[in-house]
Design an enzyme around this catalytic site. Structure first.
Site, PDB file in Angstrom:
ATOM      1  N   CYS A 342       0.898  -1.144   0.236  1.00 55.60           N
ATOM      2  CA  CYS A 342       0.174  -0.052  -0.128  1.00 55.60           C
ATOM      3  C   CYS A 342       1.225   1.218   0.268  1.00 55.60           C
ATOM      4  CB  CYS A 342      -0.956  -0.012   1.308  1.00 55.60           C
ATOM      5  SG  CYS A 342      -2.105  -1.834   1.148  1.00 55.60           S
ATOM      6  N   GLU A 343       1.966   1.626  -1.174  1.00 53.44           N
ATOM      7  CA  GLU A 343       2.595   2.611  -1.491  1.00 53.44           C
ATOM      8  C   GLU A 343       2.450   3.384  -2.355  1.00 53.44           C
ATOM      9  OE1 GLU A 343       4.761   4.168   1.361  1.00 53.44           O
ATOM     10  OE2 GLU A 343       4.675   2.900   2.843  1.00 53.44           O
TER      11      GLU A 343
END
Ligand code: LLP
Length: 416
Positions: A342-343
């Protein structure tokens, strides 16, 4: 030169079909080629001929025990930068007297450990470190062999995060202070000056910066010997680059040959500390396509490897070629190859033209043998990938894939 090649339309590691390997071991998995490692070692040995030398492989590039053991068996030494790396090197079979220890922040405990292991040389990086090493060696009843790592202020023309030999970098003793540092070193009772050392950076793709640094180091060595100091070796560091995209770096053997005219006249043992050039193109990261997400704005190939497995693209914007394990057939699309983390920075490749893969297809992220697994993390609670070493038509898991159990090992609930 490496041994990851297509046979027909299928990518092989030496004589192993990567589809078969993925089927048995799963993905993501780092795959290394034994033959490629051996080949690089042979090229270095040949270039040095019978000149006194020691290649000290920079363990930080890839510290897997099976890789280290392969190199140790080739007669190569090790360059370590922590107690942990020293431990790995010793477990893998590098004798203490083939190990040099670099790094700006050695602790007293690490120094004690290295003294016990009888290492060849401490590459000391500051006046305070020199004093502490003298004290620790005295307490242990030993004399520590030292070289001062000097900062030759040479521009390696590489990514700023991996340049180390410019005067604004934290590494080494400033060039102007080198002589004074050597005078201090030779006045201390528990250290013995044995060499000179520099390391100017990494992923350097031409010989010029190395020649420039070697000339400065040779000049320093000459001056020290004129002052009556006895030196045993000159250590030129590592830093030779590899081809990720279209770079054209010299081969390891050519690198050595370019530097010999500067180094040889000194009559000292020559030490090199290559990392990437030995292992970089000897490894790939094998990953499986999970989804192909085509949006009106951009296409994403979402794979099961991520920045937690290979952080170089996210950290340095580094380019790694991405190849389909089975090629031919698919329509060409333009896409980013991204991981599940989640980046937005979690990508392995950006803006690539590649054959539109289908979920389940395998991709190979090339030249991932150096600074790959060693820089992996458990972010997003992702178990680290497996590592496999291929030799001819056989392969072996040389580090097991981490499990969920591994993720919580050592943690406990508050009990007070
Ligand atoms: N010797 C010393 C003292 C070093 O600091 C290094 C690397 C080497 C030798 C080996 O350098 P090589 O031959 O591998 O270039 N994580 C970065 C690279 C950092 C290099 C740090 N020092 C990357 O992924 O590009």
């Amino acid at each position: 030169m490496h041994f990851f090649q297509y046979r027909g339309d299928v990518l092989f590691a030496e004589d192993v079909d990567l589809r078969v390997l993925a089927e048995q071991v799963g993905t993501p998995t780092y795959v290394y080629s034994y033959g490629t490692l051996k080949r690089h070692c042979t090229a270095l040995h040949r270039a040095f001929g019978d000149r006194p030398h020691l290649t000290c492989y920079a363990v930080k590039a890839n510290g897997n025990l099976a890789i280290l053991r392969t190199l140790a068996q080739e007669g190569i030494g090790a360059d370590v930068v922590s107690g942990g790396e020293l431990f790995r090197a010793r477990v893998a079979g590098f004798p203490g007297d083939r190990i040099v220890y670099s790094g700006v922040g050695k602790t007293a405990e690490e120094m004690r450990y290295a003294l016990e292991e009888g290492i060849l040389c401490f590459n000391v990086e500051s006046f305070q470190e020199l004093e502490l090493l003298n004290q620790v060696a005295g307490e242990a009843g030993k004399v520590a062999p030292v070289a001062l790592r000097v900062n030759p202020d040479v521009d390696p023309m590489t990514h700023p995060h991996i340049a180390t030999g410019l005067r604004e970098n934290k590494f080494g003793v400033a060039w102007e202070e080198a002589l004074r540092a050597y005078e201090v070193a030779s006045s201390l009772p528990n250290v013995r000056v044995v060499g000179v050392d520099a390391h100017i950076g990494s992923q350097i793709t031409s010989v010029e910066p190395f020649v420039e640094s070697a000339k400065k180091l040779a000049e320093l060595a000459g001056r020290l010997m004129d002052k009556g100091m006895t030196l045993e070796h000159i250590d030129i560091g590592g830093g030779l680059g590899i081809r990720y995209r279209d770079e054209d770096p010299p081969e390891p053997g050519e690198w050595v040959e370019a530097l010999l005219p500067v180094l040889e006249p000194l009559g000292l043992k020559i030490i090199f500390e290559p990392g990437r050039s030995l292992v970089g193109n000897a490894g790939i990261l094998l990953t499986k396509v999970l989804y192909v997400k085509e949006t009106p704005h951009r296409n994403f190939v979402i794979v099961d490897a991520s920045m937690t497995d290979l952080i170089r693209p996210a950290l340095y914007g580094a380019y790694h070629e991405v190849l389909p394990v089975e090629r031919g057939g698919g329509e060409i699309i333009k896409a980013d190859v991204v991981g599940p983390v989640c980046e937005s920075g979690d990508f392995l490749a950006k803006d690539r033209t590649l054959e539109r893969p289908r979920p389940g297809d395998l991709l190979a992220v090339m030249s991932a043998g150096a600074y790959g697994f060693v820089m992996s993390s458990n972010y997003n609670a992702r178990p680290r990938p497996a590592e496999v070493l291929v030799k001819g038509d056989r392969f072996q898991v040389v580090r097991e894939r981490e499990t969920y159990g591994d993720l919580v090992r050592g943690e406990r609930f508050l009990g007070i």
